[in-house]
Design an enzyme around this catalytic site. Structure first.
Site, PDB file in Angstrom:
ATOM      1  N   ILE A 328       0.849  -1.188   0.000  1.00 23.07           N
ATOM      2  CA  ILE A 328       0.000   0.000   0.000  1.00 23.07           C
ATOM      3  C   ILE A 328       0.887   1.241   0.000  1.00 23.07           C
ATOM      4  O   ILE A 328       2.004   1.227   0.520  1.00 23.07           O
ATOM      5  CB  ILE A 328      -0.998   0.007   1.170  1.00 23.07           C
ATOM      6  CG1 ILE A 328      -0.319  -0.300   2.492  1.00 23.07           C
ATOM      7  CG2 ILE A 328      -2.112  -0.984   0.917  1.00 23.07           C
ATOM      8  CD1 ILE A 328      -1.272  -0.349   3.676  1.00 23.07           C
ATOM      9  N   GLU A 329       0.379   2.309  -0.583  1.00 22.47           N
ATOM     10  CA  GLU A 329       1.207   3.468  -0.899  1.00 22.47           C
ATOM     11  C   GLU A 329       1.813   4.133   0.319  1.00 22.47           C
ATOM     12  O   GLU A 329       2.878   4.752   0.230  1.00 22.47           O
ATOM     13  CB  GLU A 329       0.411   4.486  -1.701  1.00 22.47           C
ATOM     14  CG  GLU A 329      -0.767   5.088  -0.956  1.00 22.47           C
ATOM     15  CD  GLU A 329      -1.664   5.914  -1.871  1.00 22.47           C
ATOM     16  OE1 GLU A 329      -1.698   7.131  -1.687  1.00 22.47           O
ATOM     17  OE2 GLU A 329      -2.312   5.330  -2.764  1.00 22.47           O
ATOM     18  N   GLN A 330       1.183   4.004   1.476  1.00 20.86           N
ATOM     19  CA  GLN A 330       1.745   4.630   2.679  1.00 20.86           C
ATOM     20  C   GLN A 330       3.055   3.965   3.096  1.00 20.86           C
ATOM     21  O   GLN A 330       3.832   4.572   3.822  1.00 20.86           O
ATOM     22  CB  GLN A 330       0.737   4.577   3.826  1.00 20.86           C
ATOM     23  CG  GLN A 330      -0.401   5.569   3.713  1.00 20.86           C
ATOM     24  CD  GLN A 330      -1.496   5.137   2.760  1.00 20.86           C
ATOM     25  OE1 GLN A 330      -1.430   4.058   2.158  1.00 20.86           O
ATOM     26  NE2 GLN A 330      -2.520   5.956   2.608  1.00 20.86           N
TER      27      GLN A 330
END
Length: 549
Positions: A328-330
């Site tokens: 996930i991008e975080q």
């Protein structure tokens, strides 16, 4: 030895001059330096300063559930321009955040640019480079031939340029050279070295600090606690103290939205997956189940917000949680991505990468497929996921969506076929459409282009749109219905409910009726495949024996 002063949030705000460009590290409440932002607002109320700020947010600062974030400083006179990958979002029934109200009233210049690109704009600014040359955002609303990322009438300046370089079109985003960076960590020592042991991600704190420091700016770090000198493990220091100018302590900072602290999010403990409750039965679960059939063993899979965020829970229910690796991008790699308030974090992550490095993986197509959601789709296969007129705060903005989809090998978009009041039952492995939604989601032309179907076809990307009643594939000849749910009338419930003609595959297949039964699916993922062939995959399979066969 240099020591970094520990100051109040109000005193830290005095370090910000009028007209400054301020970059803020955050992802909703995850990593949000909320106390410092509150201090800036308090100083403005008392002194009318700092005034005329430009703020930059690769991912949204704050949420609508207790962490105000950007809303502290969303005040006319204080905030002049905002550049963000995403904005605080929530249900339409709630009052829009102040920042959205300012955007709607034309009280502030506002841009929405891809999150990954904004991180890279910081890295370019830190390294003295002119900017970022990328294909991310081409043929979408970010492209200056469309909206250029502008969000209202007040916003007129062109931040994004279209350039032709060596015979190809590229988008050019200027580098970011902030005057101030406001970041957050868990612990600081007297020299300002920052560790992130209780954070769900370090996000882009290091590159934002570099960008400010290298250009003569100030770095303000909010932390939860202080450590004695020479006690920090240097391997755990993610931002060195040489970059930090002031420290603000907030003992009560939350780890993320509605979550004071969960050590399984920051990887300090591993928790049994039994704590993850089954996804509630309904149409969204049906859609998520069908999307899960596209997964292969050992896939590296990116996950977006919305219905798609339910897919990991489907794998947990099917005892297949370890069969794919979510990114996930975080920054979380592996584990089980969380839904709801804690979205952006993962339970039991294998690794927590800085966001900018995660976007290197995503922009470079180093993953097998993306599981994303949609608001509406048009005849060219374009997807709108960021723009909902009249209720813009329901969506966060483009976020990392454009970065992820720019080169993803295979994409599964999930969403309902229609919107509005509807009564659709699920009974005995069949769908029963008693009353359909009056609002089509397959429209002649989307309100804004977040994903370009034409560009996807040019690049050979495999694109599916999964709904509760059918599965549609993006093909050169047009959007084509390839599967239909049992109980659904193709002509009346699908073709007549789209605002443009859909094609129908010669080998139209039924969706497996077990998807519509609340009993366990018995899902068996397709065999693992090389990354290079990820765009030539078919659906997964179901077995009668069950998940543990």
């Amino acid at each position: 030895m240099r020591e970094v002063p520990v100051v109040t949030a109000r005193a830290a705000a005095a370090l910000i001059p009028d007209g400054a460009t301020v970059t803020v590290s955050s992802s909703s409440a995850l990593g949000c330096p909320d106390a410092v932002l509150r201090g800036v607002a308090e100083r403005f109320t008392e002194e009318g300063a700092p005034a005329g700020l430009t703020t930059i947010h690769p991912i949204a600062a704050g949420d609508m559930y207790g962490v105000a974030g950007i809303d502290h400083i969303a005040r006319p006179g204080l905030l002049s321009r905002i550049i963000a990958g995403s904005y605080p979002s929530g249900p339409s029934s709630q009052q829009p955040p102040r920042v959205w109200q300012m955007i709607e009233r034309d009280d502030v210049e506002a841009y929405n640019l891809p999150s990954g690109v904004i991180f890279q704009m910081h890295r370019a600014g830190a390294a003295g480079q002119p900017g970022v040359l990328t294909h991310v955002g081409l043929d979408t609303f970010v492209d200056p031939r469309q909206d250029g990322g502008r969000m209202n009438q007040r916003t007129v300046a062109d931040l994004v340029e279209l350039l032709n370089f060596r015979g190809q079109n590229w988008l050019f985003f200027p580098s970011v050279r902030p005057d101030v960076a406001i970041i957050r960590a868990t612990t600081a020592d007297p020299q300002g070295n920052l560790t992130f042991e209780e954070e769900g991600s370090a996000l882009g704190a290091l590159d934002q600090a570099y960008a400010a420091h290298n250009n003569g700016g100030v770095v303000i770090a909010q932390v939860k606690k202080l450590a004695p000198a020479a006690t920090q493990d240097p391997h755990l220091v993610r931002v060195p103290g040489i970059l930090v100018d002031a420290i603000v302590v907030d003992e009560n900072q939350w780890q993320t939205t509605q979550t004071p602290y969960d050590p399984a999010i920051s990887g300090q403990v591993r928790r049994s997956l039994d704590v993850i409750e089954p996804a509630p039965w309904g149409l969204e679960k049906v859609i998520a189940r069908r999307a899960a059939l596209e997964l292969h063993q050992h896939d590296i899979v990116n996950l977006g917000f919305g219905i798609s965020a339910m897919v990991p829970r489907i794998l947990v229910e099917e005892r297949l949680a370890e069969e794919v690796t979510w990114v996930i991008e975080q920054g979380a790699v592996g584990g089980v991505p969380l839904t709801g308030f804690a979205f952006g974090c993962a339970l039991n992550p294998q690794a927590l990468m800085p966001s900018i490095d995660q976007f290197t993986l995503l922009q470079g197509a180093g993953f097998h497929r993306a599981m994303l959601s949609f608001l509406e789709v048009d005849r060219e296969g374009n997807v709108n996921v960021h723009h909902l007129p009249g209720r813009r705060h329901v969506t966060a903005g483009v976020g990392g969506f454009a970065d992820i989809t720019s080169r993803a090998r295979a994409i599964v978009f999930s969403g309902g076929f229609t919107a509005g009041k509807r009564s659709i039952g699920i009974d005995g492995g069949r769908l029963d459409i008693e009353q359909d939604g009056a609002i089509p989601k397959f429209v002649e032309k989307v309100g804004a282009v977040t994903f370009s179907g034409r560009r996807a076809l040019e690049q050979g990307q495999q694109v599916l749109y999964v709904t509760e009643r059918c599965v549609i594939e993006l093909r050169p000849e047009g959007l084509t219905v390839v599967e239909i749910a049992p109980g659904v009338d193709l002509a009346a419930d699908v073709l007549a409910r789209a605002a443009f003609p859909l094609r129908v595959a010669d080998d139209l297949r039924p969706m497996d009726p077990r998807i519509f039964d609340p009993a366990p699916l018995g899902l068996v993922l397709k065999p693992a495949q090389p990354l290079s062939s990820a765009a030539s995959t078919g659906a997964g399979t179901l077995t009668a024996q069950g998940a543990n066969a």
